[in-house]
Design an enzyme around this catalytic site. Sequence first.
Site, PDB file in Angstrom:
ATOM      1  N   ILE A  31       0.819  -1.223   0.000  1.00 48.03           N
ATOM      2  CA  ILE A  31       0.000   0.000   0.000  1.00 48.03           C
ATOM      3  C   ILE A  31       0.850   1.268   0.000  1.00 48.03           C
ATOM      4  CG2 ILE A  31      -2.002  -1.098   1.071  1.00 48.03           C
ATOM      5  CD1 ILE A  31      -1.167   0.302   3.710  1.00 48.03           C
ATOM      6  N   ASN A  87      11.983  -8.020   6.767  1.00 42.54           N
ATOM      7  CA  ASN A  87      12.375  -7.312   7.978  1.00 42.54           C
ATOM      8  C   ASN A  87      12.021  -8.184   9.182  1.00 42.54           C
ATOM      9  OD1 ASN A  87      13.044  -5.062   6.369  1.00 42.54           O
ATOM     10  ND2 ASN A  87      10.931  -4.363   6.418  1.00 42.54           N
ATOM     11  N   GLN A  94      10.248  -4.425  11.200  1.00 44.96           N
ATOM     12  CA  GLN A  94       9.096  -5.274  10.908  1.00 44.96           C
ATOM     13  C   GLN A  94       7.886  -4.661  11.597  1.00 44.96           C
ATOM     14  OE1 GLN A  94       9.299  -9.331  12.324  1.00 44.96           O
ATOM     15  NE2 GLN A  94       7.526  -9.944  11.112  1.00 44.96           N
ATOM     16  N   HIS A 100       6.814 -12.051   5.973  1.00 42.72           N
ATOM     17  CA  HIS A 100       6.473 -11.541   4.648  1.00 42.72           C
ATOM     18  C   HIS A 100       7.746 -11.129   3.926  1.00 42.72           C
ATOM     19  CE1 HIS A 100       6.315  -8.018   7.343  1.00 42.72           C
ATOM     20  NE2 HIS A 100       6.596  -7.252   6.298  1.00 42.72           N
ATOM     21  N   HIS A 102       9.081  -8.649   0.886  1.00 34.06           N
ATOM     22  CA  HIS A 102       8.860  -7.543  -0.042  1.00 34.06           C
ATOM     23  C   HIS A 102       9.611  -7.877  -1.333  1.00 34.06           C
ATOM     24  CE1 HIS A 102       7.377  -4.467   2.888  1.00 34.06           C
ATOM     25  NE2 HIS A 102       8.045  -5.238   3.740  1.00 34.06           N
TER      26      HIS A 102
END
Length: 114
Positions: A31, A87, A94, A100, A102
Amino acid sequence: MSDCLFCKIAAGEIPSKKVYEDDLCYAFCDINPQAPTHFLVVPRAHIQSVSAVTEENAPVVGHIFAVIARLSEELGFAGSGYRVVSNIGEAGQQTVPHLHFHVLAGRDMTWPPG
């Protein structure tokens, strides 16, 4: 985990711009993109971070990297290069405690990062 943002996104409870999904992982656009192409890939199972990867859940991480490689080809940025970042913890920035990755592409990546 019922209150995890990324668990809710992967389950479709919170809208996102889907890039890819299968039974093990979900990929969606960031986002707040930091590159022309910037999406996240998360496991559907809740794993807190890289620090919580075990022998038992490691196969999903391997699957995620295979998905990233496939998407880099399909989306056309494999040849020019890209960055994959995870992260870990507060000092690692994080902000969501769910593993997750990126995936950033479409611009030169500077070094050192951050």
